[in-house]
Write a protein that holds these residues in place. Structure first.
Motif, mmCIF file in Angstrom:
data_model
loop_
_atom_site.group_PDB
_atom_site.id
_atom_site.type_symbol
_atom_site.label_atom_id
_atom_site.label_comp_id
_atom_site.label_asym_id
_atom_site.label_seq_id
_atom_site.Cartn_x
_atom_site.Cartn_y
_atom_site.Cartn_z
ATOM 1 N N LYS A 124 50.191 49.219 -1.731
ATOM 2 C CA LYS A 124 51.201 48.914 -2.755
ATOM 3 C C LYS A 124 50.541 48.579 -4.092
ATOM 4 C CE LYS A 124 54.654 47.228 0.543
ATOM 5 N NZ LYS A 124 55.363 46.045 1.091
ATOM 6 N N ASN A 125 49.421 47.863 -4.038
ATOM 7 C CA ASN A 125 48.703 47.528 -5.271
ATOM 8 C C ASN A 125 48.189 48.782 -5.970
ATOM 9 O OD1 ASN A 125 49.060 44.772 -4.933
ATOM 10 N ND2 ASN A 125 47.125 44.492 -3.817
ATOM 11 N N ILE A 126 47.696 49.750 -5.168
ATOM 12 C CA ILE A 126 47.194 50.997 -5.749
ATOM 13 C C ILE A 126 48.321 51.762 -6.423
ATOM 14 C CG2 ILE A 126 46.233 53.261 -5.182
ATOM 15 C CD1 ILE A 126 44.610 51.871 -2.990
ATOM 16 N N VAL A 127 49.464 51.877 -5.742
ATOM 17 C CA VAL A 127 50.617 52.579 -6.307
ATOM 18 C C VAL A 127 51.059 51.920 -7.610
ATOM 19 C CG1 VAL A 127 53.050 53.143 -5.962
ATOM 20 C CG2 VAL A 127 51.426 53.481 -4.094
ATOM 21 N N GLU A 128 51.107 50.596 -7.621
ATOM 22 C CA GLU A 128 51.546 49.874 -8.817
ATOM 23 C C GLU A 128 50.586 50.117 -9.983
ATOM 24 O OE1 GLU A 128 52.654 45.293 -10.240
ATOM 25 O OE2 GLU A 128 52.005 45.686 -8.169
ATOM 26 N N LYS A 129 49.285 50.095 -9.718
ATOM 27 C CA LYS A 129 48.304 50.329 -10.779
ATOM 28 C C LYS A 129 48.417 51.745 -11.336
ATOM 29 C CE LYS A 129 44.851 47.022 -9.072
ATOM 30 N NZ LYS A 129 43.520 46.872 -8.418
ATOM 31 N N ILE A 130 48.637 52.714 -10.433
ATOM 32 C CA ILE A 130 48.782 54.107 -10.881
ATOM 33 C C ILE A 130 50.013 54.264 -11.759
ATOM 34 C CG2 ILE A 130 49.280 56.461 -10.105
ATOM 35 C CD1 ILE A 130 47.504 55.908 -7.668
ATOM 36 N N GLU A 131 51.126 53.695 -11.309
ATOM 37 C CA GLU A 131 52.376 53.825 -12.070
ATOM 38 C C GLU A 131 52.288 53.125 -13.421
ATOM 39 O OE1 GLU A 131 54.359 55.891 -11.329
ATOM 40 O OE2 GLU A 131 54.833 56.018 -9.205
ATOM 41 N N ASN A 132 51.533 52.043 -13.496
ATOM 42 C CA ASN A 132 51.418 51.287 -14.748
ATOM 43 C C ASN A 132 50.363 51.862 -15.695
ATOM 44 O OD1 ASN A 132 53.404 49.491 -13.931
ATOM 45 N ND2 ASN A 132 51.934 48.034 -13.048
ATOM 46 N N SER A 133 49.568 52.783 -15.191
ATOM 47 C CA SER A 133 48.511 53.353 -16.021
ATOM 48 C C SER A 133 49.104 54.291 -17.073
ATOM 49 C CB SER A 133 47.513 54.115 -15.141
ATOM 50 O OG SER A 133 46.607 54.839 -15.931
ATOM 51 N N SER A 134 48.534 54.235 -18.260
ATOM 52 C CA SER A 134 48.986 55.124 -19.340
ATOM 53 C C SER A 134 48.091 56.357 -19.464
ATOM 54 C CB SER A 134 48.983 54.360 -20.665
ATOM 55 O OG SER A 134 47.685 53.868 -20.953
ATOM 56 N N LYS A 135 47.079 56.440 -18.583
ATOM 57 C CA LYS A 135 46.130 57.559 -18.632
ATOM 58 C C LYS A 135 46.110 58.283 -17.293
ATOM 59 C CE LYS A 135 43.002 54.836 -21.577
ATOM 60 N NZ LYS A 135 41.644 54.240 -21.655
ATOM 61 N N ASP A 136 45.394 59.396 -17.265
ATOM 62 C CA ASP A 136 45.081 60.010 -15.986
ATOM 63 C C ASP A 136 44.166 59.064 -15.209
ATOM 64 O OD1 ASP A 136 46.555 62.280 -16.607
ATOM 65 O OD2 ASP A 136 44.840 63.273 -17.551
ATOM 66 N N VAL A 137 44.192 59.192 -13.870
ATOM 67 C CA VAL A 137 43.561 58.177 -13.017
ATOM 68 C C VAL A 137 42.494 58.798 -12.129
ATOM 69 C CG1 VAL A 137 43.959 56.575 -11.094
ATOM 70 C CG2 VAL A 137 45.576 56.679 -13.002
ATOM 71 N N VAL A 138 41.337 58.119 -12.034
ATOM 72 C CA VAL A 138 40.333 58.417 -11.017
ATOM 73 C C VAL A 138 40.491 57.365 -9.923
ATOM 74 C CG1 VAL A 138 37.874 58.573 -10.482
ATOM 75 C CG2 VAL A 138 38.743 59.460 -12.663
ATOM 76 N N LEU A 139 40.821 57.832 -8.718
ATOM 77 C CA LEU A 139 41.062 56.930 -7.588
ATOM 78 C C LEU A 139 39.930 57.074 -6.587
ATOM 79 C CD1 LEU A 139 42.815 55.031 -5.829
ATOM 80 C CD2 LEU A 139 44.024 57.074 -5.010
ATOM 81 N N LYS A 140 39.147 56.013 -6.383
ATOM 82 C CA LYS A 140 38.071 56.019 -5.386
ATOM 83 C C LYS A 140 38.613 55.390 -4.100
ATOM 84 C CE LYS A 140 33.263 54.635 -4.556
ATOM 85 N NZ LYS A 140 33.505 54.039 -3.227
ATOM 86 N N ILE A 141 38.736 56.218 -3.065
ATOM 87 C CA ILE A 141 39.314 55.743 -1.810
ATOM 88 C C ILE A 141 38.737 56.552 -0.644
ATOM 89 C CG2 ILE A 141 41.344 57.249 -2.122
ATOM 90 C CD1 ILE A 141 42.994 55.082 -0.653
ATOM 91 N N SER A 142 38.346 55.850 0.427
ATOM 92 C CA SER A 142 37.777 56.509 1.605
ATOM 93 C C SER A 142 38.696 56.435 2.815
ATOM 94 C CB SER A 142 36.422 55.874 1.963
ATOM 95 O OG SER A 142 35.495 56.051 0.921
ATOM 96 N N ASP A 143 39.695 55.590 2.756
ATOM 97 C CA ASP A 143 40.630 55.437 3.876
ATOM 98 C C ASP A 143 41.643 56.580 3.830
ATOM 99 O OD1 ASP A 143 42.781 54.695 5.565
ATOM 100 O OD2 ASP A 143 42.310 52.566 5.335
ATOM 101 N N ASN A 144 41.461 57.589 4.697
ATOM 102 C CA ASN A 144 42.317 58.780 4.648
ATOM 103 C C ASN A 144 43.771 58.465 4.946
ATOM 104 O OD1 ASN A 144 40.418 60.824 3.973
ATOM 105 N ND2 ASN A 144 39.587 60.699 6.040
ATOM 106 N N ARG A 145 44.030 57.541 5.846
ATOM 107 C CA ARG A 145 45.408 57.190 6.181
ATOM 108 C C ARG A 145 46.100 56.523 4.995
ATOM 109 N NH1 ARG A 145 47.707 53.900 11.438
ATOM 110 N NH2 ARG A 145 49.577 53.093 10.467
ATOM 111 N N ARG A 146 45.465 55.498 4.423
ATOM 112 C CA ARG A 146 46.075 54.789 3.289
ATOM 113 C C ARG A 146 46.262 55.734 2.100
ATOM 114 N NH1 ARG A 146 42.866 49.724 1.789
ATOM 115 N NH2 ARG A 146 43.980 48.827 3.565
ATOM 116 N N LYS A 147 45.299 56.619 1.908
ATOM 117 C CA LYS A 147 45.362 57.557 0.782
ATOM 118 C C LYS A 147 46.630 58.393 0.840
ATOM 119 C CE LYS A 147 42.559 61.089 0.910
ATOM 120 N NZ LYS A 147 41.332 61.923 0.810
#
Length: 696
Positions: free
Chosen positions: A190-213
């Motif tokens: 939920k925190n990741i989704v909120e940060k993405i939605e609040n971002s005003s730029k394109d996003v680089v997301l570093k994530i290794s958890d395939n399920r959460r991703k």
């Protein structure tokens, strides 16, 4: 309606465009990218694309008529600016870009699973020992999946002799998502989704958890589709039955349109036509879908954005992730990575993109010494411990076949490809010697040493085939799956990976294919059989590619699982840095090294490759070519590396040499690239311009 058309045709001697004028009488809609068949010079059927069209009132103008209009409406008219940008940036013809997206070839590809059945009673004809053993194996099992059999040449001979028959079966569509996903985001998600939605730029997301991703993806997609907006999800590989797509299908079935490399070109074009009539759609596919016309596009997700699948190896050498950044859309782009490329992370630090990192337990590799045998007793004990608990093991090895070296027992001469001069790989199942570079093959049974005439040979080293055979000896009651480029077609290996994820086998042995980034919930151990080879490679980004590969493989291991890397260089700083998988430490090391060597992101690169059939002519041309480049770039902030020593490419039977230009500002070399694009070369000579030959 009568139209006057400017039609793009391929210049047969280069990647440049030819434009010819034709007339067309049709009731269909015509525009940029409409595919046509025309007569051109002495040829009765030539494929082309409409470049410009204008209605005319009469046919008094003396131009030939188009033979056939292939599309009822233009499919890429809205993407005209993006296609022009790709053509201009990569210095290739517009025809070449269009034919990459809208191919003319309508061949049908086999998407069904192929099985072998034994013919009983068999015909009475001579069988070799290998053929007899394989026939008895199929008789004992009744029916065998072709991709799991491995002995392609022997099986083909048995089919030809009438001992085996091929049976085709549709692959079963399975809904696997409920077994592994609960359709709810945890707090970190939920925190990741909120940060993405609040971002005003394109996003680089570093994530290794395939399920959460993919649960994050689902949340972002659901919001857009509810607002009648479209989403593009680009994947490294596409398996319609994978856990990920089953998960998304459960929620968005009526919106999903999937493009994969199994689809025939005809079906791909048909599906593209359907997109034009949709209000909101979720388009899933491999990177080339970024060029498709998609209505109300709001979100682009580039999964595994660091992967080399985004960069075309062959002309026109397009970087599809770069095209995603140029594509017109209303929302943002998410570049999801296991480990961002050095250039991508550098742009984050320059505040081009926002950087979001998933909070998760840091995993790393343990370094084990290589054994004289394939597996040491310690390693066998580790594997046994994992599979006895009902968990799974993944074993990665970059070399396929049975043995990479086939050496004469008398004089120690190594069997080499007559075309490429690289060592031939020995295949035990078919008794073949194969060149993995150009595909040359011959029977090993009648091969004699070219130096002494000896017929006794020893095999050295091991490939995935030998690893799987050894495991079957050690664990005879366990199911061992092997997955590499020799054993499976694209649609088959993706199905096999999904089957492994469901627990149908205990150990999976493979090469790069096993890094396909699927969710594998039962994997508790991964073993990398060899990594020392990277120390002898010269590519500036070889360490980055290896780091990304190791990160991708590490993502398959459970949080409490273990990862092992076998090496003879346990004290080597680079090996330890890669094994540690501390991204920040690796990034700082790589950035400092590239600054010293003037590599990306400090300099850009263009590779210029000359190819020809005659070595002497290529040497002479290469000398004049490098003089031209030096004269053009004199006084500019550019570095010229090369030309490289001339090598022989067995894949296309030509000699080649390459020159690399490192530059700061594209405007300083653009005039040179334009000149090289249209340069007239001697007959049978070719110049390949590869701009940004890496995933930046």
């Amino acid at each position: 309606m009568l139209y006057l058309l400017k039609v793009l045709l391929r210049d047969g001697t280069s990647s440049n465009d030819k434009i010819a004028t034709y007339k067309l009488n049709t009731d269909y809609e015509v525009g940029f990218s409409s595919r046509v068949i025309v007569r051109y010079k002495m040829l009765s059927q030539v494929f082309g694309f409409v470049f410009e069209c204008q209605p005319i009132e009469n046919d008094l103008v003396e131009y030939p008529f188009v033979t056939n209009l292939m599309d009822e409406r233009p499919l890429l008219e809205s993407e005209k600016d993006l296609i022009f940008f790709a053509s201009s940036y990569y210095k290739v013809g517009i025809f070449e870009v269009l034919s990459t997206i809208l191919p003319f070839n309508g061949e049908v590809k086999e998407t069904r699973a192929i099985y072998f059945q034994a013919v009983v009673p068999p015909p009475l004809s001579y069988l070799s020992k290998l053929e007899y053993e394989l026939y008895r194996k199929v008789v004992g099992k009744g029916e065998v999946l072709a991709s799991s059999l491995g002995q392609k040449n022997t099986a083909a001979k048995l089919v030809k002799k009438g001992y085996l028959r091929k049976v085709y079966k549709e692959t079963e569509s399975r809904n696997l998502a409920p077994l592994f996903f609960d359709y709810s985001l945890d707090e970190e998600g939920k925190n990741i989704v909120e940060k993405i939605e609040n971002s005003s730029k394109d996003v680089v997301l570093k994530i290794s958890d395939n399920r959460r991703k993919f649960e994050v993806y689902r949340e972002l997609i659901a919001k857009r589709l509810k607002e009648k907006k479209s989403v593009v999800l680009i994947l490294k590989s596409v398996d319609r039955n994978s856990l990920h797509l089953s998960f998304l299908r459960e929620s968005f079935k009526e919106y999903m349109v999937i493009f994969d490399r199994v689809m025939s070109n005809h079906i791909k074009v048909t599906e593209q036509k359907k997109l034009l009539d949709k209000e909101a759609v979720l388009v899933i596919g491999t990177p080339e879908i970024i060029f498709y016309s998609i209505p109300n596009l709001d979100l682009i997700i580039c999964d595994s954005a660091e992967s080399m699948v985004y960069k075309m190896k062959a002309a026109p050498h397009i970087n599809f992730r770069k095209m995603a950044l140029e594509k017109e859309h209303t929302g943002k782009i998410i570049m999801s990575c296991y480990s961002p490329t050095i250039s991508l992370r550098a742009r984050v630090e320059r505040e081009y993109y926002d950087y979001i990192e998933n909070k998760e337990k840091q995993k790393s590799y343990k370094l084990f010494d290589k054994s004289d045998d394939i597996f040491s007793p310690q390693l066998i004990e580790k594997i046994n411990e994992v599979i006895s608990k009902g968990k799974q093991v993944v074993i990665y090895h970059s070399t396929r076949g049975y043995a990479p070296i086939y050496k004469c027992h008398i004089c120690s001469t190594i069997a080499r490809c007559p075309t490429c001069d690289v060592p031939l790989t020995y295949y035990k199942d078919d008794q073949k010697l194969v060149c993995l570079q150009c595909g040359y093959k011959r029977d090993s049974e009648d091969y004699t040493c070219e130096r002494c005439g000896g017929d006794r040979f020893d095999q050295y080293g091991f490939g995935t085939m030998k690893i799987a055979e050894k495991l079957e000896e050690i664990f005879p009651d366990k199911k061992i799956a092997r997955l590499d480029n020799d054993i499976a077609k694209i649609h088959e290996f993706e199905n096999e990976l999904t089957s492994f994820a469901l627990g149908y086998s205990q150990i999976l042995v493979g090469n790069q294919i096993v890094s396909a980034n699927l969710y594998m919930p039962k994997v508790d151990l991964i073993i990398i059989m060899d990594i020392d080879w990277i120390l002898n490679r010269r590519e500036f980004d070889i360490e980055e590619k290896t780091y990304n590969l190791l990160s991708s493989l590490l993502s398959q291991v459970n949080e409490n699982g273990e990862a092992i890397l076998l090496t003879n260089e346990k004290e080597n700083n680079v090996i330890n840095l890669l094994a540690k998988q501390d991204y920040d430490s690796y990034y700082n090391y790589a950035l400092n090294k590239r600054k010293l060597l003037k590599d990306p992101p400090y300099y850009y690169i263009v590779d210029l490759v000359l190819r020809g059939y005659k070595r002497a002519e290529l040497e002479s041309l290469s000398s004049r070519f490098i003089e031209l480049i030096r004269k053009e770039l004199e006084g500019k902030r550019c570095l010229i590396v090369g030309p490289s020593p001339i090598s022989y490419l067995g894949t296309n039977r030509r000699y080649s040499t390459s020159t690399q230009i490192k530059y700061k500002d594209r405007s300083e070399i653009d005039s040179l690239l334009e000149r090289l694009k249209v340069i007239k070369l001697p007959p049978e000579m070719e110049l390949d311009i590869n701009i940004d030959p890496y995933v930046d």
